[in-house]
Design an enzyme around this catalytic site. Structure first.
Site, PDB file in Angstrom:
ATOM      1  N   GLY A  99       0.849  -1.185   0.000  1.00 42.10           N
ATOM      2  CA  GLY A  99       0.000   0.000   0.000  1.00 42.10           C
ATOM      3  C   GLY A  99       0.877   1.225   0.000  1.00 42.10           C
ATOM      4  N   CYS A 141       5.454  -6.152   1.367  1.00 41.99           N
ATOM      5  CA  CYS A 141       5.812  -4.728   1.320  1.00 41.99           C
ATOM      6  C   CYS A 141       5.209  -3.986   2.515  1.00 41.99           C
ATOM      7  CB  CYS A 141       5.398  -4.138  -0.030  1.00 41.99           C
ATOM      8  SG  CYS A 141       6.224  -2.576  -0.364  1.00 41.99           S
ATOM      9  N   TYR A 142       4.218  -3.103   2.294  1.00 40.90           N
ATOM     10  CA  TYR A 142       3.594  -2.421   3.433  1.00 40.90           C
ATOM     11  C   TYR A 142       3.092  -3.448   4.439  1.00 40.90           C
ATOM     12  CZ  TYR A 142       0.455   0.680   6.048  1.00 40.90           C
ATOM     13  OH  TYR A 142      -0.180   1.402   7.035  1.00 40.90           O
ATOM     14  N   HIS A 188       7.460  -7.696  -4.434  1.00 44.89           N
ATOM     15  CA  HIS A 188       6.070  -8.011  -4.817  1.00 44.89           C
ATOM     16  C   HIS A 188       5.986  -9.318  -5.595  1.00 44.89           C
ATOM     17  CE1 HIS A 188       4.169  -4.253  -3.516  1.00 44.89           C
ATOM     18  NE2 HIS A 188       5.396  -3.776  -3.660  1.00 44.89           N
ATOM     19  N   GLU A 236       3.337 -10.726  -6.569  1.00 40.64           N
ATOM     20  CA  GLU A 236       2.155 -10.755  -7.434  1.00 40.64           C
ATOM     21  C   GLU A 236       2.378 -10.143  -8.802  1.00 40.64           C
ATOM     22  OE1 GLU A 236       2.651  -8.788  -4.879  1.00 40.64           O
ATOM     23  OE2 GLU A 236       1.656  -6.851  -5.075  1.00 40.64           O
ATOM     24  N   ASP A 265     -22.521  -8.839 -18.451  1.00 43.91           N
ATOM     25  CA  ASP A 265     -22.814  -9.069 -17.035  1.00 43.91           C
ATOM     26  C   ASP A 265     -24.275  -9.434 -16.791  1.00 43.91           C
ATOM     27  OD1 ASP A 265     -20.246  -8.203 -17.010  1.00 43.91           O
ATOM     28  OD2 ASP A 265     -20.676  -6.249 -16.124  1.00 43.91           O
ATOM     29  N   LYS A 324     -14.208  -9.486 -14.373  1.00 40.91           N
ATOM     30  CA  LYS A 324     -14.823  -9.557 -15.705  1.00 40.91           C
ATOM     31  C   LYS A 324     -14.464 -10.838 -16.461  1.00 40.91           C
ATOM     32  CE  LYS A 324     -17.243  -7.205 -18.823  1.00 40.91           C
ATOM     33  NZ  LYS A 324     -18.440  -6.383 -18.517  1.00 40.91           N
TER      34      LYS A 324
END
Ligand code: XMP
Length: 523
Positions: free
Chosen positions: A44, A71-72, A163, A165, A222, A379
Site C-alpha cells: 500500500g 511490502c507495506y 512483490h 504478485e 454481465d 470480468k
C-alpha cells in the site's frame, strides 16, 4: 479461502484455482462471515508510522492462521511487534533487484521451497525494516534490502519486501502457491464449474421455494450471464425486463431477445418505449440532462412493468404465484472493491451506473432485497462463467455499451435521423473490425455522429453532410485508455463504406485521443 487484506494479490491466487477474497485492510475480523485458511497483508502507498495510515485489526495475529505480509504488509507486521522496526529508506527502491534466498531449516524455509536461491524480483518501496523483528529469521536478502524476506522461527508468519504478485518477479506465483497450498493447506479446486454449482445452490437458498426475482437486462455480458445463472437456479421465477429506449444499436433489441429468450430460455419481457424516449429527448443538448432524462424515464417504465409482472406472477401458479421479493443486479467484484477502500467509497467511483438510481428507489419503495450473484467475480471470470453456462462466444466477448446508448454518441440533440446514421455507421465499423479479426484486441469501439456538418463533393456534386467519428480504445480498467492503432488501409476501407452506404454523411474522422484527457464516450 485465503483472505487478502486490501489491494492486489487476489487475481494471482484465483489463477492458481485458490479462492481468495479481498477486504479493506481495516476489516474487523469479528465481522467476517467465514474462517480464512490464511491471511495476506498486501502492499500500500502509506508509511506505517505516519498518522492516519491504515492498520489491521490486532485480531489478525490471534486468528492462528498463516500470515504473509507483502511490502507495506510486512512493515505492518514488523511495526506491530515494535514501532522502531520500520524506518524510511535512504533512497526509494523501484524496479528489479536480485534476490538471494538462504536456507535456515524447518518450516522457516517453506515459502521458498522448490525455488532457486537466486532470482529477479520487483521492488517498489520507500520504507524498510530497520532491524529484524524479534523472533524472525532473514530468509532472503537483495542488493538494497537486508531483509528482503523474513520468516518467524516458530509460527507460520512470513514477510516479503518485494512483490510476488507482479509478473516481473520470477517465481512469484510459485511463492504464492507455496503459501496458499503448502503452508495454508488450501486446495486448488476453485473452478468455474464449482463456482457455478455453489452459486446456484446459494441463489436457491436465498430466494427460497417460492421467491420471485426481477431484473433489468441490457444484452451486455454481465446482465446476460447473471440472468442465465438465475434461470438455471430458479427457472421462470426469474423475470428479466429489457427496455428498448430507442437508442440501442442496429437490430440490437431483436438480437438480445433472440439470445436471451430463444437461445437461453430466460423469462424475458421486452418493453418497447423507443417512441417515448425519442420524443422526450427532443431539444435536449446537454449531456448530463440527456443522461438524467434517460435514467429517469427508464425507472418509470421499469417500475410500471414490475407492477404488471407482479400481477401476472400472482395469477400464474406455474411462475411461482408469489410476490416479487428480490431485485437482481450484475454487480462485479471491481465495483465491490471500489466501495471498500479504507477511506470509504473511493473518489474515483463513476457517476454512471447501468440502471442509474434504480435499486435505491425500488428497494425502499417496494421493500425489494438486492441479489448480486456475480459480486465475487472479475470480468474475465464472468466471461468464463458465461461459457460454462453455454452462452455463445460472441456474446460472452461483447464490448461494453453505455446505458444511455447511442444518445451519448450523438453530440448535441438526439434526433431519429442522427440515431439512424450512428446505427448504420456503427454497424459497418464493427462488422469490419470483426472481419479483420480485431474485435477481441479492442476494448470498446463505436461510431458517433458530429452534427456540425461539413462540405464535401460526391459524384461531381457539392454535398453538405454530417461527420462520423470513429472511436476504438484499448484499456484494462476503463479508467485510462489509448486509441487503438489500426492499419491505415483498414480505416480507409471503413471510411469508404460509410460515406458510400450511409446517407447524409460526407466525412469520417478517427478519434486518437487517449483517456485522459478524453473519456471513452464522446459525451
Ligand atoms: P467514459 O466515457 O467515462 O466511459 O470514459 C467509461 C466506461 O463507462 C461506460 N459508460 C457508461 N455506462 N452508463 C453506463 O452504463 C453511462 O451513463 C455510461 N457512460 C459511460 C463507457 O461506455 C465506458 O465503457
Amino acid at each position: 479461502t485465503i483472505l487478502v487484506l486490501d489491494f492486489g494479490i487476489t487475481r494471482r491466487l484465483r489463477e492458481l484455482n485458490v479462492f481468495s477474497e479481498m477486504l479493506p485492510c481495516t476489516q474487523k475480523l469479528a465481522e467476517l462471515k467465514f474462517k480464512p485458511k490464511g491471511i495476506i497483508l498486501s502492499g500500500g502507498p502509506y508509511s506505517v508510522y505516519e498518522d492516519g495510515s491504515p492498520h489491521v485489526d490486532p485480531a489478525v495475529f490471534d486468528l492462528d492462521v498463516p500470515i504473509l505480509g507483502i511490502c507495506y504488509g510486512m512493515q505492518e507486521l514488523a511495526y506491530r511487534i515494535s514501532p522502531d522496526n520500520v524506518i524510511a529508506g535512504k533512497h526509494r527502491e523501484y524496479g528489479h533487484s536480485m534476490l538471494k534466498a538462504r536456507s535456515i531449516g524447518g518450516h522457516v524455509d517453506r515459502l521458498f521451497e522448490g525455488i532457486e536461491d537466486s532470482m529477479r524480483v520487483w521492488m517498489s518501496h520507500g520504507d524498510k525494516l530497520a532491524k529484524l523483528p524479534e523472533g524472525f529469521h532473514t530468509v532472503a536478502t537483495s542488493d538494497n534490502s537486508e531483509y528482503a524476506a523474513i520468516a518467524h522461527e516458530s509460527k507460520p508468519i512470513y514477510g516479503l519486501q518485494f512483490h510476488p504478485e507482479v509478473t516481473h518477479t520470477q517465481n512469484g506465483t510459485a511463492l504464492l502457491k507455496n503459501f496458499a497450498v503448502n503452508i495454508c493447506g488450501c486446495k486448488q479446486d476453485w473452478t468455474m464449474e464449482k463456482f457455478l454449482e455453489q452459486a446456484i445452490a446459494q441463489i436457491r437458498e436465498t430466494v427460497g421455494e417460492k421467491g420471485q426475482v426481477l431484473a433489468a437486462v441490457s444484452g451486455g455480458v454481465d446482465s446476460t450471464v447473471a440472468a442465465k445463472l438465475m434461470k438455471e437456479a430458479i427457472g421462470d421465477r426469474f423475470w428479466a425486463v429489457l427496455v428498448n429506449n430507442g437508442v440501442m444499436r442496429l437490430n440490437e433489441c431483436e438480437q438480445v431477445q433472440k439470445d436471451l429468450s430463444e437461445a437461453l430460455g430466460i423469462n424475458l419481457t421486452v418493453v418497447d418505449a423507443s417512441k417515448e424516449f425519442l420524443e422526450g429527448l427532443k431539444g435536449i443538448t446537454d449531456p448530463e440532462k440527456k443522461r438524467k432524462f434517460i435514467g429517469g424515464k427508464f425507472i418509470d417504465i421499469f417500475e410500471a412493468e414490475a407492477i404488471k409482472i407482479e400481477e401476472a406472477a400472482a395469477k400464474d401458479p406455474t411462475k411461482g404465484g408469489g410476490k416479487i421479493e428480490f431485485f437482481m443486479q450484475g454487480t462485479l467484484y471491481p465495483d465491490v472493491i471500489e466501495s471498500l477502500s479504507f477511506k470509504g467509497p473511493s473518489a474515483t467511483i463513476k457517476t454512471h451506473h447501468n440502471v442509474g438510481g434504480l435499486p435505491e428507489r425500488m428497494m425502499n419503495g417496494q421493500g425489494l432485497k438486492l441479489i448480486e450473484p456475480l459480486r465475487s467475480l472479475y470480468k474475465d471470470e464472468v466471461r468464463a462463467l458465461g461459457r460454462a453456462l453455454g452462452i455463445r462466444e460472441e456474446l460472452v466477448m461483447r464490448h461494453p455499451f453505455p446505458g444511455p446508448g447511442i444518445a451519448v454518441r450523438i453530440l448535441g440533440e438526439v434526433t431519429p435521423e442522427k440515431v439512424e446514421i450512428a446505427r448504420q455507421a456503427d454497424h459497418i465499423f464493427i462488422s469490419e473490425i470483426r472481419k479483420a479479426g480485431l474485435y477481441d484486441q479492442i476494448s470498446q469501439a463505436y461510431a458517433a455522429v458530429d452534427p456540425s456538418r461539413a462540405v464535401g463533393v460526391m459524384g461531381d456534386k457539392r454535398v453538405y453532410g454530417y461527420i462520423v467519428v470513429l472511436r476504438a480504445v484499448t484499456t484494462t480498467d476503463f479508467m485510462t485508455a489509448e486509441a487503438f492503432n489500426f492499419p491505415w488501409e483498414f480505416l480507409q476501407r471503413v471510411m469508404n463504406r460509410i460515406v458510400n452506404e450511409v446517407h447524409g454523411v460526407c466525412r469520417v474522422v478517427y478519434d486518437i485521443t487517449s483517456k485522459p484527457p478524453g473519456t471513452i464516450e464522446l459525451e
